[in-house]
Design a protein around this motif. Structure first.
Motif, mmCIF file in Angstrom:
data_model
loop_
_atom_site.group_PDB
_atom_site.id
_atom_site.type_symbol
_atom_site.label_atom_id
_atom_site.label_comp_id
_atom_site.label_asym_id
_atom_site.label_seq_id
_atom_site.Cartn_x
_atom_site.Cartn_y
_atom_site.Cartn_z
ATOM 1 N N HIS A 1 -5.556 21.902 68.647
ATOM 2 C CA HIS A 1 -4.975 20.935 68.804
ATOM 3 C C HIS A 1 -4.981 19.370 69.121
ATOM 4 C CE1 HIS A 1 -0.411 18.526 70.581
ATOM 5 N NE2 HIS A 1 -1.313 18.207 70.765
ATOM 6 N N GLU A 2 -6.122 19.531 69.244
ATOM 7 C CA GLU A 2 -6.856 18.103 68.625
ATOM 8 C C GLU A 2 -7.232 17.708 67.185
ATOM 9 O OE1 GLU A 2 -6.894 15.410 71.100
ATOM 10 O OE2 GLU A 2 -4.951 17.057 72.118
ATOM 11 N N VAL A 3 -7.620 19.196 67.301
ATOM 12 C CA VAL A 3 -7.433 18.649 65.382
ATOM 13 C C VAL A 3 -6.283 18.095 64.757
ATOM 14 C CG1 VAL A 3 -8.317 20.248 63.543
ATOM 15 C CG2 VAL A 3 -9.838 20.480 65.323
ATOM 16 N N LYS A 4 -5.414 18.974 65.121
ATOM 17 C CA LYS A 4 -4.412 18.381 64.028
ATOM 18 C C LYS A 4 -4.013 16.714 64.593
ATOM 19 C CE LYS A 4 -1.450 22.731 64.658
ATOM 20 N NZ LYS A 4 -0.996 23.540 65.560
ATOM 21 N N VAL A 5 -4.027 16.308 65.824
ATOM 22 C CA VAL A 5 -3.448 14.851 66.018
ATOM 23 C C VAL A 5 -4.949 13.610 65.605
ATOM 24 C CG1 VAL A 5 -3.804 13.191 68.299
ATOM 25 C CG2 VAL A 5 -2.815 15.481 68.317
ATOM 26 N N HIS A 6 -6.157 14.633 65.536
ATOM 27 C CA HIS A 6 -7.314 13.473 64.561
ATOM 28 C C HIS A 6 -7.215 13.987 63.473
ATOM 29 C CE1 HIS A 6 -8.458 11.240 68.187
ATOM 30 N NE2 HIS A 6 -8.201 12.620 68.889
ATOM 31 N N VAL A 7 -6.353 14.814 62.508
ATOM 32 C CA VAL A 7 -5.704 14.567 61.946
ATOM 33 C C VAL A 7 -5.039 13.523 61.034
ATOM 34 C CG1 VAL A 7 -5.552 15.953 59.432
ATOM 35 C CG2 VAL A 7 -7.494 16.920 61.161
ATOM 36 N N GLN A 8 -4.010 13.624 61.785
ATOM 37 C CA GLN A 8 -3.152 12.101 61.560
ATOM 38 C C GLN A 8 -3.308 11.357 61.817
ATOM 39 O OE1 GLN A 8 0.374 13.241 60.735
ATOM 40 N NE2 GLN A 8 0.040 11.083 60.137
ATOM 41 N N LEU B 1 -5.817 10.192 58.878
ATOM 42 C CA LEU B 1 -5.112 10.000 57.580
ATOM 43 C C LEU B 1 -4.853 8.651 57.826
ATOM 44 C CD1 LEU B 1 -2.945 13.620 57.082
ATOM 45 C CD2 LEU B 1 -5.254 12.506 55.659
ATOM 46 N N ASN B 2 -4.639 8.239 59.500
ATOM 47 C CA ASN B 2 -3.739 6.890 59.133
ATOM 48 C C ASN B 2 -5.252 5.777 59.911
ATOM 49 O OD1 ASN B 2 -1.362 7.650 59.740
ATOM 50 N ND2 ASN B 2 -1.290 8.199 62.196
ATOM 51 N N ASN B 3 -6.169 6.196 59.416
ATOM 52 C CA ASN B 3 -7.399 5.165 60.017
ATOM 53 C C ASN B 3 -8.150 5.169 58.099
ATOM 54 O OD1 ASN B 3 -7.547 4.792 62.283
ATOM 55 N ND2 ASN B 3 -8.430 6.393 62.964
ATOM 56 N N GLY B 4 -7.511 6.142 57.164
ATOM 57 C CA GLY B 4 -7.265 6.025 56.214
ATOM 58 C C GLY B 4 -8.638 7.455 55.512
ATOM 59 N N PHE C 1 -9.425 24.510 59.029
ATOM 60 C CA PHE C 1 -8.344 24.260 58.249
ATOM 61 C C PHE C 1 -6.879 24.793 57.632
ATOM 62 C CE2 PHE C 1 -12.660 23.815 55.010
ATOM 63 C CZ PHE C 1 -12.082 23.112 54.100
ATOM 64 N N ARG C 2 -7.209 25.326 58.872
ATOM 65 C CA ARG C 2 -5.685 25.746 58.742
ATOM 66 C C ARG C 2 -4.413 24.270 59.460
ATOM 67 N NH1 ARG C 2 -6.505 29.715 62.314
ATOM 68 N NH2 ARG C 2 -7.263 31.189 60.595
ATOM 69 N N ASN C 3 -5.233 24.426 60.537
ATOM 70 C CA ASN C 3 -4.912 22.785 61.420
ATOM 71 C C ASN C 3 -4.656 21.750 60.423
ATOM 72 O OD1 ASN C 3 -3.809 24.193 64.265
ATOM 73 N ND2 ASN C 3 -6.592 24.361 63.613
ATOM 74 N N ALA C 4 -6.079 21.291 60.000
ATOM 75 C CA ALA C 4 -5.565 19.922 59.197
ATOM 76 C C ALA C 4 -4.506 20.855 58.207
ATOM 77 C CB ALA C 4 -6.790 19.975 58.080
ATOM 78 N N SER D 1 2.040 18.571 56.156
ATOM 79 C CA SER D 1 3.221 17.718 56.697
ATOM 80 C C SER D 1 3.543 16.645 56.021
ATOM 81 C CB SER D 1 2.826 18.155 58.109
ATOM 82 O OG SER D 1 3.991 17.349 59.161
ATOM 83 N N VAL D 2 2.500 15.868 55.935
ATOM 84 C CA VAL D 2 2.068 14.174 55.559
ATOM 85 C C VAL D 2 3.174 14.543 54.323
ATOM 86 C CG1 VAL D 2 0.595 12.695 54.823
ATOM 87 C CG2 VAL D 2 0.880 13.370 57.345
ATOM 88 N N ALA D 3 2.346 14.701 53.474
ATOM 89 C CA ALA D 3 3.413 15.498 52.105
ATOM 90 C C ALA D 3 4.066 15.700 51.691
ATOM 91 C CB ALA D 3 2.084 16.459 51.238
ATOM 92 N N ALA D 4 5.474 16.571 52.652
ATOM 93 C CA ALA D 4 6.225 16.133 52.643
ATOM 94 C C ALA D 4 7.543 15.144 52.965
ATOM 95 C CB ALA D 4 6.304 17.703 52.976
ATOM 96 N N GLY D 5 6.626 14.491 54.145
ATOM 97 C CA GLY D 5 7.201 13.216 54.573
ATOM 98 C C GLY D 5 8.146 14.431 55.857
ATOM 99 N N LYS D 6 8.102 14.891 56.289
ATOM 100 C CA LYS D 6 7.576 15.391 57.920
ATOM 101 C C LYS D 6 6.877 14.839 58.824
ATOM 102 C CE LYS D 6 9.628 19.458 56.078
ATOM 103 N NZ LYS D 6 9.134 21.250 56.187
ATOM 104 N N ALA D 7 5.636 13.895 58.150
ATOM 105 C CA ALA D 7 4.853 13.493 59.797
ATOM 106 C C ALA D 7 4.531 11.680 59.436
ATOM 107 C CB ALA D 7 3.980 14.332 59.385
#
Length: 129
Positions: A75-82, A85-88, A114-117, A123-129
């Protein structure tokens, strides 16, 4: 909320993860969780993530992803991948961190990373995040 560290921590969390993880999360805190949420905002985000002059956020993001993969914290991998991305951090840089993790953390840990990232990146690419 006159505490400057708390205010700065909330600002950084919102910059990295969006408003739902900043002030809104503090507003949702209960009597049981409030002290913990304040601790995370003050010390994790204001004091550590706020040290941009020592280590920029994009580098901190990549290090954090690698450490979370090593610990198996999906779960934290997902949060920190987001947040990364926001950190460049680019998708290519995230991929390289995960490939590097395969050697030092083990292939199963990197597979999970990889699965979580991928879930977040797609989701970002699809405009959902």
């Amino acid at each position: 909320m006159s505490d400057a560290l708390l205010t700065r921590g909330i600002e950084i969390k919102e910059e990295m993860f969006g408003p739902e993880h900043g002030q809104a999360k503090m507003d949702r805190a209960t009597d049981f969780t409030r002290a913990f949420e304040e601790l995370v905002a003050k010390y994790c985000f204001a004091e550590v993530w706020g040290r941009d002059d020592k280590l920029p956020r994009n580098i901190r993001s990549m290090i954090t992803i690698a450490m979370l993969v090593a610990q198996g914290k999906s779960h934290e991998v997902k949060v920190h991948v987001q947040g990364a991305l926001n950190n460049g951090v680019s998708v290519e840089e995230i991929r390289e961190v995960l490939i590097h993790s395969a050697i030092y953390c083990g292939v199963p840990a990197a597979v999970d990373g990889f699965r979580n990232a991928s879930e977040v990146i797609d989701s970002v690419a699809a405009g959902k995040a």
